[in-house]
Design an enzyme around this catalytic site. Structure first.
Site, mmCIF file in Angstrom:
data_model
loop_
_atom_site.group_PDB
_atom_site.id
_atom_site.type_symbol
_atom_site.label_atom_id
_atom_site.label_comp_id
_atom_site.label_asym_id
_atom_site.label_seq_id
_atom_site.Cartn_x
_atom_site.Cartn_y
_atom_site.Cartn_z
ATOM 1 N N CYS A 38 0.841 -1.208 0.000
ATOM 2 C CA CYS A 38 0.000 0.000 0.000
ATOM 3 C C CYS A 38 0.871 1.251 0.000
ATOM 4 O O CYS A 38 1.801 1.369 0.789
ATOM 5 C CB CYS A 38 -0.895 -0.019 1.240
ATOM 6 S SG CYS A 38 -1.739 1.548 1.509
ATOM 7 N N CYS B 139 0.325 3.113 3.631
ATOM 8 C CA CYS B 139 0.645 2.526 4.933
ATOM 9 C C CYS B 139 1.961 3.099 5.486
ATOM 10 O O CYS B 139 2.854 3.476 4.719
ATOM 11 C CB CYS B 139 0.746 1.000 4.823
ATOM 12 S SG CYS B 139 -0.831 0.139 5.015
ATOM 13 N N HIS C 151 -4.634 0.076 7.701
ATOM 14 C CA HIS C 151 -5.023 -0.061 6.298
ATOM 15 C C HIS C 151 -6.517 -0.392 6.165
ATOM 16 O O HIS C 151 -7.136 -0.133 5.132
ATOM 17 C CB HIS C 151 -4.175 -1.171 5.667
ATOM 18 C CG HIS C 151 -4.378 -1.354 4.210
ATOM 19 N ND1 HIS C 151 -3.847 -0.497 3.275
ATOM 20 C CD2 HIS C 151 -5.064 -2.295 3.512
ATOM 21 C CE1 HIS C 151 -4.199 -0.906 2.060
ATOM 22 N NE2 HIS C 151 -4.929 -1.990 2.174
ATOM 23 N N ASN D 72 -13.206 10.026 -1.107
ATOM 24 C CA ASN D 72 -13.775 9.059 -2.054
ATOM 25 C C ASN D 72 -13.560 7.703 -1.437
ATOM 26 O O ASN D 72 -12.415 7.298 -1.237
ATOM 27 C CB ASN D 72 -13.011 9.062 -3.379
ATOM 28 C CG ASN D 72 -13.333 10.263 -4.211
ATOM 29 O OD1 ASN D 72 -14.456 10.741 -4.222
ATOM 30 N ND2 ASN D 72 -12.329 10.760 -4.907
ATOM 31 N N SER E 74 -8.464 5.355 -5.365
ATOM 32 C CA SER E 74 -7.357 4.604 -5.958
ATOM 33 C C SER E 74 -6.739 3.654 -4.956
ATOM 34 O O SER E 74 -5.905 2.836 -5.317
ATOM 35 C CB SER E 74 -6.300 5.586 -6.465
ATOM 36 O OG SER E 74 -5.845 6.394 -5.396
ATOM 37 N N HIS F 206 -6.848 2.146 1.591
ATOM 38 C CA HIS F 206 -6.417 2.676 2.888
ATOM 39 C C HIS F 206 -7.222 3.952 3.171
ATOM 40 O O HIS F 206 -7.162 4.898 2.389
ATOM 41 C CB HIS F 206 -4.916 2.983 2.824
ATOM 42 C CG HIS F 206 -4.311 3.252 4.152
ATOM 43 N ND1 HIS F 206 -3.255 2.513 4.645
ATOM 44 C CD2 HIS F 206 -4.608 4.166 5.112
ATOM 45 C CE1 HIS F 206 -2.941 2.970 5.846
ATOM 46 N NE2 HIS F 206 -3.755 3.977 6.140
ATOM 47 N N HIS G 24 -8.546 7.367 3.608
ATOM 48 C CA HIS G 24 -7.864 8.645 3.430
ATOM 49 C C HIS G 24 -8.806 9.657 2.821
ATOM 50 O O HIS G 24 -9.864 9.300 2.287
ATOM 51 C CB HIS G 24 -6.654 8.472 2.499
ATOM 52 C CG HIS G 24 -7.044 8.074 1.096
ATOM 53 N ND1 HIS G 24 -7.353 6.775 0.741
ATOM 54 C CD2 HIS G 24 -7.196 8.815 -0.033
ATOM 55 C CE1 HIS G 24 -7.667 6.731 -0.552
ATOM 56 N NE2 HIS G 24 -7.584 7.957 -1.041
ATOM 57 N N GLN H 55 -8.831 13.619 0.570
ATOM 58 C CA GLN H 55 -8.029 14.566 -0.209
ATOM 59 C C GLN H 55 -8.398 15.973 0.218
ATOM 60 O O GLN H 55 -9.534 16.229 0.637
ATOM 61 C CB GLN H 55 -8.292 14.395 -1.700
ATOM 62 C CG GLN H 55 -7.805 13.073 -2.262
ATOM 63 C CD GLN H 55 -7.710 13.130 -3.778
ATOM 64 O OE1 GLN H 55 -7.168 14.070 -4.355
ATOM 65 N NE2 GLN H 55 -8.237 12.112 -4.436
HETATM 66 P P1 H2U Z 1 -8.185 8.814 -4.240
HETATM 67 O O1 H2U Z 1 -8.171 7.454 -3.661
HETATM 68 O O2 H2U Z 1 -9.384 9.643 -3.846
HETATM 69 O O3 H2U Z 1 -7.938 8.793 -5.715
HETATM 70 O O4 H2U Z 1 -6.931 9.610 -3.581
HETATM 71 C C1 H2U Z 1 -5.655 9.120 -3.578
HETATM 72 C C2 H2U Z 1 -4.702 10.230 -3.978
HETATM 73 O O5 H2U Z 1 -3.418 9.857 -3.527
HETATM 74 C C3 H2U Z 1 -4.633 10.447 -5.479
HETATM 75 O O6 H2U Z 1 -4.962 11.772 -5.773
HETATM 76 C C4 H2U Z 1 -2.472 10.253 -4.467
HETATM 77 C C5 H2U Z 1 -3.169 10.153 -5.807
HETATM 78 O O7 H2U Z 1 -2.631 11.107 -6.706
HETATM 79 N N1 H2U Z 1 -1.303 9.405 -4.330
HETATM 80 C C6 H2U Z 1 -0.084 9.970 -4.032
HETATM 81 O O8 H2U Z 1 0.011 11.190 -3.916
HETATM 82 N N2 H2U Z 1 0.993 9.160 -3.863
HETATM 83 C C7 H2U Z 1 0.958 7.811 -3.984
HETATM 84 O O9 H2U Z 1 1.975 7.158 -3.790
HETATM 85 C C8 H2U Z 1 -0.278 7.123 -4.320
HETATM 86 C C9 H2U Z 1 -1.491 7.969 -4.471
HETATM 87 ZN ZN ZN Z 2 -2.417 0.964 3.697
#
Ligand code: H2U
Ligand code: ZN
Length: 350
Positions: A57, A60, A120, A160, A168, A171, A173, A175
């Site tokens: 992940c 994490c 996670h 989201n 994406s 875990h 989180h 934004q």
């Molecule tokens: P979402 O799951 O809402 O897409 O948010 C995850 C965000 O985390 C996404 O905008 C960022 C992605 O660009 N991200 C990082 O900045 N670094 C990473 O290593 C993975 C994801």
């Molecule tokens: Zn994680």
């Protein structure tokens, strides 16, 4: 025929449209259609992994992110600058216009990611009061810190959740996007709040909250500081609106106990969601707060929206297509029925 008492019974089996006073648009409600057969798309939802720590992940503790940076071994919340930001703080100032119709301008912004906890697998619905409080404090601290940047006029905090919503990473989180202009939806809400206050000397959402509490047809749950309703004008089947009972404009206005109560109400509504279709319920949620342009914005009322895509089971979702892309949003299940279903559910993880 209008109902002078404002009762809804005359509309319950009848196609009708409802007014959304925040966005000043209409939603079409077709309650007679709920029995129609469904032969459409059925999703398979990936079951949550159940892992407390996932070595693969990006979010994490201690792991390397996609961009190459390594996360610290954080033990509470953790915020970092998005490695793939949609906005950049130092975008050069440019503007183009071609006639009155082709208009564009550069937009400066900051994008951050906030991990809710090192775990996670720990969704908001499963967090302890202390863990929830840490998340609320993280949101407040981010709002305050970003507001201090002179060029930032709006801070959008959103989550989201679930692959169905395009998240994406499982875990838990959020934004945080801070930018130089107020985005479309908050800008529309701002105009509605301002006009309502100019016309009535009152607050749009304070008055709406009073109506909801009096009628008690769409209230899902509440505590001393917050109420969750399925708004009268909800578009998504199980959409909800979280309203502060006190007239405040931003998360930074919450008292110490109100911050605990915000965590409490978010845990309770998300647990109800998880219990609705016995699944880790996907949604997009976010806070709508006053612009950070230096004005007090006394007309603004702090609130959060939950927009979940699921319609009738963990695998059947609502699509915004056809008439909804070309005409206006439409729903079959009434907000009152949705509220009743959510209100009947348990607030403990089943
Ligand atoms: P979402 O799951 O809402 O897409 O948010 C995850 C965000 O985390 C996404 O905008 C960022 C992605 O660009 N991200 C990082 O900045 N670094 C990473 O290593 C993975 C994801
Ligand atoms: Zn994680």
């Amino acid at each position: 025929m209008s109902d002078p008492g404002g009762g809804l019974s005359s509309l319950h089996g009848t196609p009708h449209r409802r007014f959304n006073p925040l966005l000043r648009e209409w939603v079409l409600v077709s309650p007679h259609r709920t029995q129609r057969p469904w032969l459409g798309k059925v999703e398979t939802l990936a079951a949550p992994s159940g892992l407390r720590y996932d070595p693969d992940c990006y979010l994490c503790p201690g792991n390397e992110r996609a961009g190459g940076d390594r996360n610290p071994k954080y033990i509470s919340t953790f915020v970092f600058d998005n490695d793939y930001p949609a906005l950049l703080p130092d975008a050069p100032v440019t503007k183009i216009t071609q006639g009155n119709l082709i208009i564009a301008e550069s937009e400066a912004g900051n994008c951050r990611v906030g991990c809710f906890s090192p775990r996670h697998d720990l969704t908001i619905s499963q967090m302890s009061p202390a863990e929830l409080r840490a998340v609320v404090d993280m949101w407040k601290d981010q709002f305050v810190a970003l507001e201090e940047l002179k060029w930032v006029r709006h801070v959008q905090i959103f989550e989201n959740r679930g692959a169905l919503m395009g998240a994406s990473n499982p875990h838990p989180h959020c934004q945080i996007w801070a930018n130089a202009t107020v985005p479309n939806f908050p800008a529309r809400e701002l105009n509605s709040f301002q006009d309502y206050t100019d016309q009535t000397n009152s607050c749009l959402l304070c008055d709406y909250l009073q109506l909801e509490l009096q009628r008690n047809e769409r209230v899902v749950c509440q505590n001393d500081a917050f109420v969750v309703v399925v708004p009268f004008w909800a578009v998504w089947p199980f959409e909800t609106l979280v309203l502060s009972k006190r007239h405040i404009a931003a998360i930074s206005d919450l008292s110490d106990s109100e911050r605990d109560l915000l965590g409490d109400i978010l845990r309770r509504i998300t647990t109800r969601y998880d219990n609705l279709f016995q699944t880790s319920f996907p949604y997009s949620m976010g806070f709508h707060q006053r612009p950070t342009d230096g004005n007090a914005h006394a007309e603004w009322h702090f609130h959060a929206h939950y927009f979940p895509p699921l319609l009738r089971s963990a695998t059947v979702q609502k699509f915004m297509v056809g008439y909804e892309m070309l005409g206006s949003p439409q729903r079959d299940i009434t907000p009152e029925t949705a509220a009743q279903r959510l209100a009947e559910l348990a607030e403990t993880v089943s």
